[in-house]
Design a protein around this motif. Structure first.
Motif, PDB file in Angstrom:
ATOM      1  N   ALA A  10       0.863  -1.183   0.000  1.00 13.83           N
ATOM      2  CA  ALA A  10       0.000   0.000   0.000  1.00 13.83           C
ATOM      3  C   ALA A  10       0.898   1.232   0.000  1.00 13.83           C
ATOM      4  CB  ALA A  10      -0.898  -0.001   1.238  1.00 13.83           C
ATOM      5  N   VAL A  11       0.526   2.242  -0.790  1.00 21.27           N
ATOM      6  CA  VAL A  11       1.361   3.432  -0.892  1.00 21.27           C
ATOM      7  C   VAL A  11       0.483   4.665  -0.998  1.00 21.27           C
ATOM      8  CG1 VAL A  11       1.532   3.180  -3.409  1.00 21.27           C
ATOM      9  CG2 VAL A  11       3.265   4.514  -2.188  1.00 21.27           C
ATOM     10  N   PRO A  14       3.043  10.693   0.043  1.00 23.53           N
ATOM     11  CA  PRO A  14       4.271  11.005   0.781  1.00 23.53           C
ATOM     12  C   PRO A  14       5.300   9.876   0.812  1.00 23.53           C
ATOM     13  CG  PRO A  14       2.344  11.754   1.992  1.00 23.53           C
ATOM     14  CD  PRO A  14       1.840  10.907   0.867  1.00 23.53           C
ATOM     15  N   SER A  15       4.841   8.622   0.734  1.00 23.71           N
ATOM     16  CA  SER A  15       5.775   7.500   0.834  1.00 23.71           C
ATOM     17  C   SER A  15       6.215   6.972  -0.529  1.00 23.71           C
ATOM     18  CB  SER A  15       5.145   6.355   1.634  1.00 23.71           C
ATOM     19  OG  SER A  15       3.975   5.866   0.999  1.00 23.71           O
ATOM     20  N   ALA A  16       5.670   7.520  -1.611  1.00 20.92           N
ATOM     21  CA  ALA A  16       5.952   6.977  -2.940  1.00 20.92           C
ATOM     22  C   ALA A  16       7.431   7.069  -3.305  1.00 20.92           C
ATOM     23  CB  ALA A  16       5.113   7.705  -3.987  1.00 20.92           C
ATOM     24  N   VAL A  41       1.295  -3.068  -6.279  1.00 20.13           N
ATOM     25  CA  VAL A  41       1.420  -1.766  -5.631  1.00 20.13           C
ATOM     26  C   VAL A  41       0.069  -1.070  -5.745  1.00 20.13           C
ATOM     27  CG1 VAL A  41       2.641   0.439  -5.601  1.00 20.13           C
ATOM     28  CG2 VAL A  41       3.861  -1.663  -6.252  1.00 20.13           C
ATOM     29  N   GLN A  42      -0.567  -0.807  -4.619  1.00 16.38           N
ATOM     30  CA  GLN A  42      -1.907  -0.218  -4.597  1.00 16.38           C
ATOM     31  C   GLN A  42      -1.848   1.158  -3.949  1.00 16.38           C
ATOM     32  OE1 GLN A  42      -4.996  -1.678  -5.663  1.00 16.38           O
ATOM     33  NE2 GLN A  42      -5.883   0.339  -5.246  1.00 16.38           N
ATOM     34  N   GLU A  43      -2.181   2.189  -4.725  1.00 21.85           N
ATOM     35  CA  GLU A  43      -2.221   3.537  -4.151  1.00 21.85           C
ATOM     36  C   GLU A  43      -3.466   3.709  -3.293  1.00 21.85           C
ATOM     37  OE1 GLU A  43      -2.187   8.291  -5.367  1.00 21.85           O
ATOM     38  OE2 GLU A  43      -1.939   6.767  -6.939  1.00 21.85           O
ATOM     39  N   ASP A  44      -3.279   4.295  -2.128  1.00 20.89           N
ATOM     40  CA  ASP A  44      -4.400   4.623  -1.251  1.00 20.89           C
ATOM     41  C   ASP A  44      -4.954   5.974  -1.696  1.00 20.89           C
ATOM     42  OD1 ASP A  44      -6.207   4.759   0.812  1.00 20.89           O
ATOM     43  OD2 ASP A  44      -4.745   5.489   2.283  1.00 20.89           O
ATOM     44  N   LEU A  92       4.809  -5.832   2.183  1.00 24.26           N
ATOM     45  CA  LEU A  92       5.979  -4.961   2.117  1.00 24.26           C
ATOM     46  C   LEU A  92       5.471  -3.529   2.052  1.00 24.26           C
ATOM     47  CD1 LEU A  92       8.996  -4.387   1.872  1.00 24.26           C
ATOM     48  CD2 LEU A  92       8.790  -4.710  -0.609  1.00 24.26           C
ATOM     49  N   ASP A  93       5.593  -2.791   3.144  1.00 23.13           N
ATOM     50  CA  ASP A  93       5.159  -1.402   3.134  1.00 23.13           C
ATOM     51  C   ASP A  93       6.062  -0.577   2.220  1.00 23.13           C
ATOM     52  OD1 ASP A  93       3.135  -2.010   4.854  1.00 23.13           O
ATOM     53  OD2 ASP A  93       4.107  -1.207   6.644  1.00 23.13           O
ATOM     54  N   ALA A  94       5.502   0.483   1.656  1.00 28.55           N
ATOM     55  CA  ALA A  94       6.198   1.262   0.637  1.00 28.55           C
ATOM     56  C   ALA A  94       7.508   1.850   1.127  1.00 28.55           C
ATOM     57  CB  ALA A  94       5.282   2.380   0.135  1.00 28.55           C
TER      58      ALA A  94
END
Length: 253
Positions: A10-11, A14-16, A41-44, A92-94
């Motif tokens: 999840a991304v 700010p974390s991209a 990779v899934q954008e929130d 795996l967090d971004a």
């Protein structure tokens, strides 16, 4: 079961910028012969900025959520779960990185024993200056008996004995539990407690994750430690785990 592990990330905007580091750590993994990974990779939410940081690789799939409607990492991961095509799902967090050998160790534990439903590993905090700090009180390496995580969490001020960001889980078990909890935070701990209620787990004492500490991370925000919300998150996560235990449901070995 196919010989693929789906890595779920999840991304948000700010974390991209950390995605290339996560990708490099994934590419450095050496999997057992015949195995492969697929990175979802899934954008929130939906912006114009995150896609710029997603690697151009056929093994990477990028999707977005609703415009202007972020739902938090649990919602993003659960949406991505609809497209998970591997027998195992690895978180795996971004803004984190996998340590060398992490995926191979997870797969070894899960493939060797069908009664193990999920695997975790040692994590290190990576501080802004690049130094690392470990967590005290890691459990003994090996199988984790159902109920162990909940008991420790209740007796240690809502701190689990293993890090939920290191989770690798059988896809069918993850789906059976509905994915991540619909909470603004601690959604991964809630899932971990549910897994602990219905299945044996595994802990590897070797470092599997480098957990980045930085100003913009969700767990560093003031709202994350609001006493009323924290108590509510803990209460519903515990109630779910206890309900699963009381119902007597167990994942078949």
């Amino acid at each position: 079961m196919n010989r693929r592990v789906t890595v779920l990330t999840a991304v948000h905007a700010p974390s991209a910028r950390f995605l290339p580091d996560a990708y490099d750590s994934l590419c450095a993994q050496e999997l057992p012969q015949g195995w492969e990974w697929h990175w979802l990779v899934q954008e929130d939410g939906r912006t114009d900025t995150v896609a710029l940081h997603v690697p151009d690789d056929p093994r990477v799939t990028f999707r977005q959520g609703r415009p202007g409607r972020p739902g938090g990492p649990g919602v993003a991961r659960t949406l991505a779960l609809a497209h998970a095509d591997g027998g195992y799902v690895k978180v795996l967090d971004a803004d984190d990185r996998l340590a060398p050998g992490a995926l191979a160790r997870d797969l070894a534990a899960l493939e060797a024993d069908r009664t193990i439903g999920w695997a975790t590993s040692r994590a290190l905090d990576v501080l802004p200056d690049g130094s690392t700090v470990g967590f005290p009180g890691d459990p003994e390496p090996g199988p984790i008996t159902p109920g162990t995580v909940l008991a420790h969490w209740k007796s240690h001020a809502f701190r689990a004995p293993v890090h939920p960001a290191t989770l690798c889980v059988r896809r069918d078990l993850l789906l059976a539990l509905g994915g991540w909890m619909a909470l603004p935070a601690s959604e991964d701990t809630g899932l971990l407690l549910a897994l602990d209620a219905v299945s044996r787990g595994w802990f590897s004492a070797e470092v599997g994750l480098l957990y980045r500490k930085w100003d913009g991370q969700a767990t560093g925000q003031e709202a994350h430690v609001d006493p009323a919300e924290r108590a509510a998150r803990a209460a519903v996560a515990e109630a779910r785990a206890l309900a699963l235990t009381d119902l007597g449901w167990r994942r078949p070995g």
